[in-house]
Design a protein around this motif. Structure first.
Motif, PDB file in Angstrom:
ATOM      1  N   TRP A  46       3.372   8.788   4.744  1.00 21.09           N
ATOM      2  CA  TRP A  46       4.335   8.056   3.924  1.00 21.09           C
ATOM      3  C   TRP A  46       3.711   7.162   2.850  1.00 21.09           C
ATOM      4  O   TRP A  46       4.397   6.762   1.916  1.00 21.09           O
ATOM      5  N   LYS A  47       2.396   6.870   2.927  1.00 21.58           N
ATOM      6  CA  LYS A  47       1.779   6.024   1.903  1.00 21.58           C
ATOM      7  C   LYS A  47       1.045   6.824   0.828  1.00 21.58           C
ATOM      8  O   LYS A  47       0.923   6.373  -0.298  1.00 21.58           O
ATOM      9  N   TYR A  69      -4.975   2.481  -1.851  1.00 17.32           N
ATOM     10  CA  TYR A  69      -4.159   3.612  -2.287  1.00 17.32           C
ATOM     11  C   TYR A  69      -4.006   3.512  -3.803  1.00 17.32           C
ATOM     12  O   TYR A  69      -3.209   2.714  -4.293  1.00 17.32           O
ATOM     13  N   GLU A  71      -2.644   5.488  -5.895  1.00 17.28           N
ATOM     14  CA  GLU A  71      -1.299   5.883  -6.297  1.00 17.28           C
ATOM     15  C   GLU A  71      -0.432   6.033  -5.046  1.00 17.28           C
ATOM     16  O   GLU A  71      -0.127   7.155  -4.618  1.00 17.28           O
ATOM     17  N   SER A  73       2.761   6.068  -2.484  1.00 13.82           N
ATOM     18  CA  SER A  73       4.124   6.587  -2.624  1.00 13.82           C
ATOM     19  C   SER A  73       5.060   5.458  -3.031  1.00 13.82           C
ATOM     20  O   SER A  73       4.724   4.270  -2.923  1.00 13.82           O
ATOM     21  N   GLU A  74       6.243   5.831  -3.471  1.00 15.25           N
ATOM     22  CA  GLU A  74       7.238   4.832  -3.854  1.00 15.25           C
ATOM     23  C   GLU A  74       7.566   3.908  -2.682  1.00 15.25           C
ATOM     24  O   GLU A  74       7.765   2.709  -2.857  1.00 15.25           O
ATOM     25  N   ALA A  75       7.579   4.450  -1.465  1.00 21.34           N
ATOM     26  CA  ALA A  75       7.876   3.652  -0.273  1.00 21.34           C
ATOM     27  C   ALA A  75       6.817   2.588  -0.002  1.00 21.34           C
ATOM     28  O   ALA A  75       7.091   1.578   0.641  1.00 21.34           O
ATOM     29  N   ALA A  77       4.904   1.143  -2.553  1.00 24.80           N
ATOM     30  CA  ALA A  77       4.554   0.608  -3.868  1.00 24.80           C
ATOM     31  C   ALA A  77       3.995  -0.816  -3.811  1.00 24.80           C
ATOM     32  O   ALA A  77       3.176  -1.204  -4.647  1.00 24.80           O
ATOM     33  N   GLU A  78       4.389  -1.582  -2.797  1.00 27.67           N
ATOM     34  CA  GLU A  78       3.942  -2.979  -2.704  1.00 27.67           C
ATOM     35  C   GLU A  78       2.438  -3.114  -2.477  1.00 27.67           C
ATOM     36  O   GLU A  78       1.876  -4.191  -2.682  1.00 27.67           O
ATOM     37  N   LYS A  80       0.134  -1.140  -4.088  1.00 26.96           N
ATOM     38  CA  LYS A  80      -0.600  -0.659  -5.272  1.00 26.96           C
ATOM     39  C   LYS A  80      -1.434  -1.810  -5.839  1.00 26.96           C
ATOM     40  O   LYS A  80      -0.962  -2.937  -5.943  1.00 26.96           O
TER      41      LYS A  80
END
Length: 93
Positions: A46-47, A69, A71, A73-75, A77-78, A80
């Protein structure tokens, strides 16, 4: 919070994101003079794909002790632009 390995602070920040029990520091708080390249990668369902850095402090190497990470995932995003630690790196208040 501080991330410490081999008696040396390798990151320090009050801006921490905690996810799955891991404390993610801003990438800018990481003291790059203590990091070196790693080609290690892992995948999280999921990441996304995690990249790693190794630590080199006081003549000792700690391979793949830092992960991030580039890039997520949207899930996730915190996290990044953030790094987390393991393999004996102590994270303290």
């Amino acid at each position: 919070m501080k991330a410490i390995w081999n008696h040396t602070v390798i990151a320090e920040s009050d801006d921490i994101v905690t996810l799955e029990g891991n404390h993610y520091f801003p990438e800018t708080s990481l003291k790059r003079e203590f990091t070196t390249f790693s080609n290690h990668r892992t995948s999280c369902v999921w990441k996304g794909q995690a990249h790693y850095l190794s630590l080199f402090v006081n003549g000792e190497m700690n391979p793949d002790a830092v992960w991030f990470y580039p890039e997520p995932s949207e899930a996730a995003a915190e996290i990044k632009g953030r790094v987390a630690f393991w393999k004996g790196v102590q994270v303290t208040d």
